[in-house]
Design a protein around this motif. Structure first.
Motif, short mmCIF file in Angstrom:
data_model
loop_
_atom_site.label_atom_id
_atom_site.label_comp_id
_atom_site.label_asym_id
_atom_site.label_seq_id
_atom_site.Cartn_x
_atom_site.Cartn_y
_atom_site.Cartn_z
N ILE A 199 0.85 -1.19 0.00
CA ILE A 199 0.00 0.00 0.00
C ILE A 199 0.88 1.23 0.00
O ILE A 199 1.76 1.38 0.86
CB ILE A 199 -0.91 0.02 1.25
CG1 ILE A 199 -1.74 -1.27 1.35
CG2 ILE A 199 -1.81 1.26 1.24
CD1 ILE A 199 -2.41 -1.44 2.70
N MET A 200 0.64 2.14 -0.95
CA MET A 200 1.36 3.41 -0.97
C MET A 200 0.41 4.53 -0.57
O MET A 200 -0.71 4.62 -1.07
CB MET A 200 1.92 3.71 -2.36
CG MET A 200 2.64 5.06 -2.46
SD MET A 200 3.33 5.40 -4.10
CE MET A 200 4.73 4.26 -4.11
N VAL A 201 0.88 5.39 0.34
CA VAL A 201 0.11 6.54 0.80
C VAL A 201 0.86 7.80 0.41
O VAL A 201 1.99 8.02 0.88
CB VAL A 201 -0.13 6.50 2.32
CG1 VAL A 201 -0.94 7.72 2.76
CG2 VAL A 201 -0.82 5.20 2.73
N VAL A 202 0.27 8.62 -0.43
CA VAL A 202 0.89 9.88 -0.85
C VAL A 202 0.35 11.00 0.04
O VAL A 202 -0.86 11.14 0.21
CB VAL A 202 0.57 10.17 -2.33
CG1 VAL A 202 1.23 11.48 -2.77
CG2 VAL A 202 1.03 9.01 -3.21
N GLY A 203 1.26 11.79 0.59
CA GLY A 203 0.87 12.79 1.57
C GLY A 203 0.78 12.16 2.94
O GLY A 203 -0.22 12.32 3.66
N ALA A 204 1.84 11.43 3.32
CA ALA A 204 1.77 10.54 4.48
C ALA A 204 2.44 11.08 5.73
O ALA A 204 2.50 10.38 6.73
CB ALA A 204 2.40 9.19 4.11
N GLY A 242 3.18 -4.48 3.39
CA GLY A 242 4.17 -3.43 3.27
C GLY A 242 3.51 -2.10 3.00
O GLY A 242 2.56 -2.01 2.21
N LEU A 243 3.96 -1.06 3.67
CA LEU A 243 3.43 0.30 3.48
C LEU A 243 4.55 1.18 2.95
O LEU A 243 5.71 1.08 3.39
CB LEU A 243 2.91 0.86 4.80
CG LEU A 243 1.67 0.19 5.38
CD1 LEU A 243 1.43 0.66 6.81
CD2 LEU A 243 0.44 0.47 4.53
N ILE A 244 4.21 2.05 2.02
CA ILE A 244 5.17 2.99 1.45
C ILE A 244 4.59 4.39 1.61
O ILE A 244 3.52 4.70 1.07
CB ILE A 244 5.41 2.70 -0.03
CG1 ILE A 244 5.84 1.24 -0.23
CG2 ILE A 244 6.47 3.66 -0.60
CD1 ILE A 244 5.75 0.78 -1.67
N GLY A 245 5.27 5.22 2.36
CA GLY A 245 4.84 6.60 2.51
C GLY A 245 5.56 7.49 1.51
O GLY A 245 6.73 7.28 1.21
N VAL A 246 4.84 8.48 0.99
CA VAL A 246 5.42 9.46 0.07
C VAL A 246 5.14 10.85 0.63
O VAL A 246 3.98 11.20 0.88
CB VAL A 246 4.86 9.35 -1.36
CG1 VAL A 246 5.44 10.44 -2.26
CG2 VAL A 246 5.14 7.97 -1.94
N LEU A 296 2.55 -3.01 -6.87
CA LEU A 296 1.81 -2.19 -5.92
C LEU A 296 0.36 -2.61 -5.98
O LEU A 296 -0.21 -2.74 -7.07
CB LEU A 296 1.97 -0.71 -6.29
CG LEU A 296 1.38 0.32 -5.32
CD1 LEU A 296 2.09 0.26 -3.97
CD2 LEU A 296 1.51 1.73 -5.91
N ASP A 297 -0.25 -2.84 -4.82
CA ASP A 297 -1.65 -3.27 -4.80
C ASP A 297 -2.61 -2.10 -4.62
O ASP A 297 -3.71 -2.10 -5.20
CB ASP A 297 -1.87 -4.28 -3.66
CG ASP A 297 -1.06 -5.55 -3.85
OD1 ASP A 297 -1.33 -6.28 -4.80
OD2 ASP A 297 -0.14 -5.78 -3.04
N VAL A 298 -2.21 -1.12 -3.82
CA VAL A 298 -3.11 -0.01 -3.49
C VAL A 298 -2.34 1.31 -3.52
O VAL A 298 -1.25 1.42 -2.94
CB VAL A 298 -3.72 -0.19 -2.08
CG1 VAL A 298 -4.68 0.96 -1.76
CG2 VAL A 298 -4.43 -1.53 -1.96
N LEU A 299 -2.90 2.29 -4.20
CA LEU A 299 -2.38 3.65 -4.17
C LEU A 299 -3.43 4.56 -3.54
O LEU A 299 -4.57 4.61 -4.00
CB LEU A 299 -2.07 4.15 -5.59
CG LEU A 299 -1.74 5.65 -5.72
CD1 LEU A 299 -0.47 6.00 -4.93
CD2 LEU A 299 -1.61 6.04 -7.18
N ILE A 300 -3.05 5.24 -2.46
CA ILE A 300 -3.93 6.21 -1.82
C ILE A 300 -3.35 7.60 -2.06
O ILE A 300 -2.29 7.93 -1.53
CB ILE A 300 -4.07 5.94 -0.30
CG1 ILE A 300 -4.60 4.53 -0.06
CG2 ILE A 300 -4.99 6.98 0.34
CD1 ILE A 300 -4.68 4.15 1.41
N TYR A 301 -4.04 8.39 -2.87
CA TYR A 301 -3.58 9.76 -3.11
C TYR A 301 -4.32 10.65 -2.12
O TYR A 301 -5.46 11.06 -2.35
CB TYR A 301 -3.84 10.21 -4.55
CG TYR A 301 -3.04 11.46 -4.91
CD1 TYR A 301 -1.74 11.36 -5.37
CD2 TYR A 301 -3.59 12.73 -4.74
CE1 TYR A 301 -0.99 12.48 -5.67
CE2 TYR A 301 -2.85 13.86 -5.04
CZ TYR A 301 -1.55 13.73 -5.51
OH TYR A 301 -0.82 14.85 -5.80
#
Length: 239
Positions: free
Chosen positions: A3-8, A26-30, A72-77
């Motif tokens: 899971i990627m979180v943009v604006g994290a 797994g989490l990925i912060g941007v 990547l399974d999930v992108l959260i903008y």
């Protein structure tokens, strides 16, 4: 699940990093920088990519390079700017500077489009790719707010979602717009939900509730998705 979180780095984005995922995920912060004192989560790998969406072409390239060849399974903008006097009684559109207007459009719209384009190859490697766009009740008809640029950019997210659904329907790309009302961003997830819910006397949504909602979205099977979720505070008289 990755899971990627943009604006994290703060607010709701940080709550997503601290509240989403289960053991083995797994989490990925941007964000421009990694926040300090981030809560450790045993069994969950947390990575960070430094990127500034105020320069969306460069940021998209940086994130795509970091994800090259990966899945990547999930992108959260979750990134979104608003006017300096937004939601204040003295807000006036005529007082907004052209530079501020352009910056809001760049981050909220251009940033979302360019980053999604850069990450779609990684997302489409997933068996159930998902994109979650953090919108606002200011994107809804009759929302009753005067903030022109913020409202326009949140309306734009709905258009982005509609077009992506059609363009990638055969890939079963699920895209959800979260149209959120006023949030209580003061109380982190470490604060008990009952206490966080008391702030604002029903006019603010605890971030706990949004995290809980997104966790539910991520448990859906690949055969289902929610197109749009409208979540105003219970005391919001506009809805």
């Amino acid at each position: 699940m990755r899971i990627m979180v943009v604006g994290a780095s703060q607010g709701l984005g940080r709550a997503f990093i601290e509240g989403l995922g289960d053991s083995g995920d797994g989490l990925i912060g941007v964000s421009r920088s990694m926040p300090s004192k981030l809560r450790e989560r045993p069994g969950i790998a947390i990575d960070w990519i430094a990127a500034d969406l105020a320069s969306p072409e460069q940021a998209a390239a940086q994130v795509a390079e970091a994800m090259a060849g990966g899945k990547l399974d999930v992108l959260i903008y979750n990134l979104g700017l608003w006017e300096s006097r937004a939601f204040e009684p003295d807000y006036r559109f005529l007082a907004d500077s052209p530079a501020e207007i352009q910056c809001i459009v760049t981050v909220n719209v251009s940033g979302a489009i360019l980053l999604i384009q850069a990450l779609l190859p990684a997302l489409l490697r997933s068996a159930a790719p998902r994109i979650i766009l953090t919108g606002s009740t200011s994107a809804l008809p009759g929302h009753g707010r005067p903030e022109v640029t913020f409202g326009a950019t949140k309306f734009a997210l709905r258009g982005i979602a509609e077009a992506l659904r059609e363009g990638f329907r055969e890939h079963r790309l699920g895209i959800t717009c979260l149209q959120l009302g006023y949030l209580n961003t003061e109380d982190q997830l470490s604060v008990p939900l009952e206490q966080a819910a008391r702030r604002g006397d029903g006019e603010l949504i605890p971030m706990h509730d949004v995290v809980s909602l997104v966790r539910t979205l991520l448990t859906l099977s690949p055969s289902a998705y929610l197109k749009e979720v409208v979540m105003p505070a219970i005391g919001d008289t506009r809805f």
